[in-house]
Design a protein around this motif. Sequence first.
Motif, short mmCIF file in Angstrom:
data_model
loop_
_atom_site.label_atom_id
_atom_site.label_comp_id
_atom_site.label_asym_id
_atom_site.label_seq_id
_atom_site.Cartn_x
_atom_site.Cartn_y
_atom_site.Cartn_z
N LEU A 1 0.82 -1.21 0.00
CA LEU A 1 0.00 0.00 0.00
C LEU A 1 0.86 1.27 0.00
N GLY A 2 2.17 1.09 -0.10
CA GLY A 2 3.08 2.23 -0.12
C GLY A 2 3.12 2.96 1.20
N ASN A 3 2.90 2.22 2.28
CA ASN A 3 2.82 2.85 3.60
C ASN A 3 3.86 2.29 4.56
N TYR A 4 5.01 1.84 4.06
CA TYR A 4 5.96 1.16 4.95
C TYR A 4 7.39 1.50 4.56
N ARG A 5 8.18 1.85 5.56
CA ARG A 5 9.61 2.07 5.33
C ARG A 5 10.35 0.87 5.91
N CYS A 6 10.88 0.03 5.02
CA CYS A 6 11.60 -1.15 5.51
C CYS A 6 13.06 -0.75 5.72
N ASP A 7 13.54 -0.82 6.96
CA ASP A 7 14.91 -0.41 7.25
C ASP A 7 15.91 -1.54 7.08
N LEU A 8 15.48 -2.75 7.33
CA LEU A 8 16.35 -3.89 7.10
C LEU A 8 15.54 -5.17 7.11
N THR A 9 16.12 -6.20 6.50
CA THR A 9 15.53 -7.53 6.66
C THR A 9 16.60 -8.41 7.30
N CYS A 10 16.16 -9.48 7.94
CA CYS A 10 17.10 -10.34 8.66
C CYS A 10 16.94 -11.79 8.27
N THR A 11 18.04 -12.51 8.38
CA THR A 11 18.00 -13.96 8.27
C THR A 11 18.01 -14.50 9.70
N ILE A 12 17.07 -15.40 9.97
CA ILE A 12 16.97 -15.96 11.33
C ILE A 12 16.98 -17.48 11.22
N LYS A 13 17.82 -18.11 12.02
CA LYS A 13 17.81 -19.58 12.05
C LYS A 13 17.87 -20.01 13.51
N GLY A 14 17.02 -20.97 13.86
CA GLY A 14 16.99 -21.37 15.26
C GLY A 14 16.62 -22.82 15.44
N ALA A 15 16.73 -23.24 16.68
CA ALA A 15 16.41 -24.63 17.00
C ALA A 15 15.90 -24.73 18.43
N THR A 16 15.12 -25.77 18.67
CA THR A 16 14.80 -26.12 20.06
C THR A 16 15.88 -27.11 20.47
N VAL A 17 16.49 -26.86 21.61
CA VAL A 17 17.56 -27.76 22.06
C VAL A 17 17.22 -28.31 23.44
N GLU A 18 17.68 -29.52 23.68
CA GLU A 18 17.51 -30.12 25.00
C GLU A 18 18.82 -30.04 25.77
N GLY A 19 18.71 -29.74 27.05
CA GLY A 19 19.88 -29.64 27.91
C GLY A 19 19.40 -29.39 29.32
N GLU A 20 20.26 -28.82 30.14
CA GLU A 20 19.83 -28.46 31.51
C GLU A 20 19.87 -26.96 31.64
N PHE A 21 18.73 -26.38 32.01
CA PHE A 21 18.65 -24.92 32.02
C PHE A 21 18.05 -24.40 33.31
N LEU A 22 18.47 -23.19 33.68
CA LEU A 22 17.78 -22.47 34.74
C LEU A 22 16.80 -21.57 34.02
N THR A 23 15.52 -21.67 34.35
CA THR A 23 14.48 -21.02 33.53
C THR A 23 14.44 -19.50 33.69
N ASN A 24 15.25 -18.95 34.57
CA ASN A 24 15.24 -17.49 34.73
C ASN A 24 16.53 -16.84 34.19
N ILE A 25 17.31 -17.62 33.45
CA ILE A 25 18.55 -17.06 32.90
C ILE A 25 18.53 -17.13 31.38
N ALA A 26 18.72 -15.97 30.75
CA ALA A 26 18.80 -15.92 29.28
C ALA A 26 20.24 -15.55 28.89
N HIS A 27 20.62 -15.97 27.70
CA HIS A 27 21.97 -15.67 27.20
C HIS A 27 21.87 -14.94 25.86
N VAL A 28 22.80 -14.02 25.66
CA VAL A 28 22.87 -13.36 24.35
C VAL A 28 24.33 -13.29 23.90
N TRP A 29 24.56 -13.46 22.61
CA TRP A 29 25.92 -13.43 22.05
C TRP A 29 26.04 -12.30 21.04
#
Length: 371
Positions: A148-176
């Motif tokens: 509709l000519g009503n959008y300014r696209c600033d960037l597009t991203c490639t996203i790849k992810g997975a569900t992984v099994e392991g041992e986690f503390l449910t209140n801790i997140a990690h970022v790299w």
Amino acid sequence: MEIAIMGAGMAGLSCATTLEKHGIKPTIFEKRSRVGDRFVNAEATFSILNRPIKDELQYLKENYDINLRPTDMVNKLVIHSKNEIGCIDGPIGYINIRGRHENAYECQLEKQVKSKINFNSTYEYEQLCKEFEYVILATGDGAYACKLGNYRCDLTCTIKGATVEGEFLTNIAHVWFNYDIIPKGYAWLIPFSEKEANLVIAYPDYPSNIKLDVNTIWEMFYNTACRALDENFKITDRFEITRYMMGICDKAIIDNTYFVGNCFGTISPGLGFGQFTSILTGVYSAYDLCNLEKYEKLTKPLFENYNNSINLRRFLENLSDDNIDLITKNLDNKLLDKLVNKITSNESQLEVLKVLTPTMKLWNHYKKVKS
Ligand SMILES: Cc1cc2nc3c(=O)[nH]c(=O)nc-3n(C[C@H](O)[C@H](O)[C@H](O)COP(=O)(O)OP(=O)(O)OC[C@H]3O[C@@H](n4cnc5c(N)ncnc54)[C@H](O)[C@@H]3O)c2cc1C
């Protein structure tokens, strides 16, 4: 009043429940066969990005009677740079599930909606536009707004992810942030139970990144994450998204059409958060239709927020791995640690993104001139 909601996701369902509370029954169209019919994904909301609101879930409950149960709070965010690790501690935000899971936020919202949802919808926007008095465009991306000519696209991203099994503390997140592996992008691990988490990479599709092979990057990152957390994660599910749009509408309403959620531009390009603002735009559009408040006025701060977030994106992209190492290392410096924890805690009302924007702009300008 005949209102069509196109898309039964975060924004569409928030609009529907708010309209119903004010006596209006919308007609909801969803292209999938049920709500949240996609890969299971752990997402997070960080209070620091929603200031001056202190606690987003409490805010939604108290102000709009929208009730959402997270899987846990985020009490620690571990930041991994190329050579350093730093932590932010305290009540940072919440973790929640999305997609094909009974506790997914969209499924929780569905339970709060009474109107019938028309699944497997093949309706085009143009049809709804003709047949209904108003259309709420809530399809989760900027495609229609672009058309509709009503959008300014600033960037597009490639996203790849997975569900992984392991041992986690449910209140801790990690970022790299490791540009050696993921140029100008980032990765994260968010647990949604003690045994399962999502491990995801995301990077912008800039010309310099187009030649990269997403599978190679993913493998390198997967090994890095396993080493960092001393785990050998078992992958149980995978997903990939190409050209995920980040942009914003010029106008929040055109004629009889309201742009909400990602169709409006609620996903923040800085770090990719969009859930809370998607819910807000859904509620705000309903408020306008109920003649309570104007959508344009309510969404005004979201434009500013988006533009600040673009500055954050450019700022992050202009950092080198050495710069990020330095910042990460100093997160554990005692004085800075106290300050950062205080600012990021949901007890603080400081609008960090707004406050930091002039400095980030300066840095971005300096980098541009230098190059
Ligand atoms: C991998 C990933 C991780 C993310 N992580 C986070 C995070 O940690 N924190 C955060 O805050 N945000 C995160 N986000 C962003 C957040 O998920 C979105 O901003 C938010 O879901 C947008 O809500 P929405 O209502 O616009 O779209 P959605 O919730 O996606 O809903 C759109 C709905 O419209 C339906 N639809 C699409 N086309 C049509 C059509 N033609 N007709 C009818 N229905 C249609 C879809 O099936 C869907 O049900 C993440 C996004 C991705 C992709």
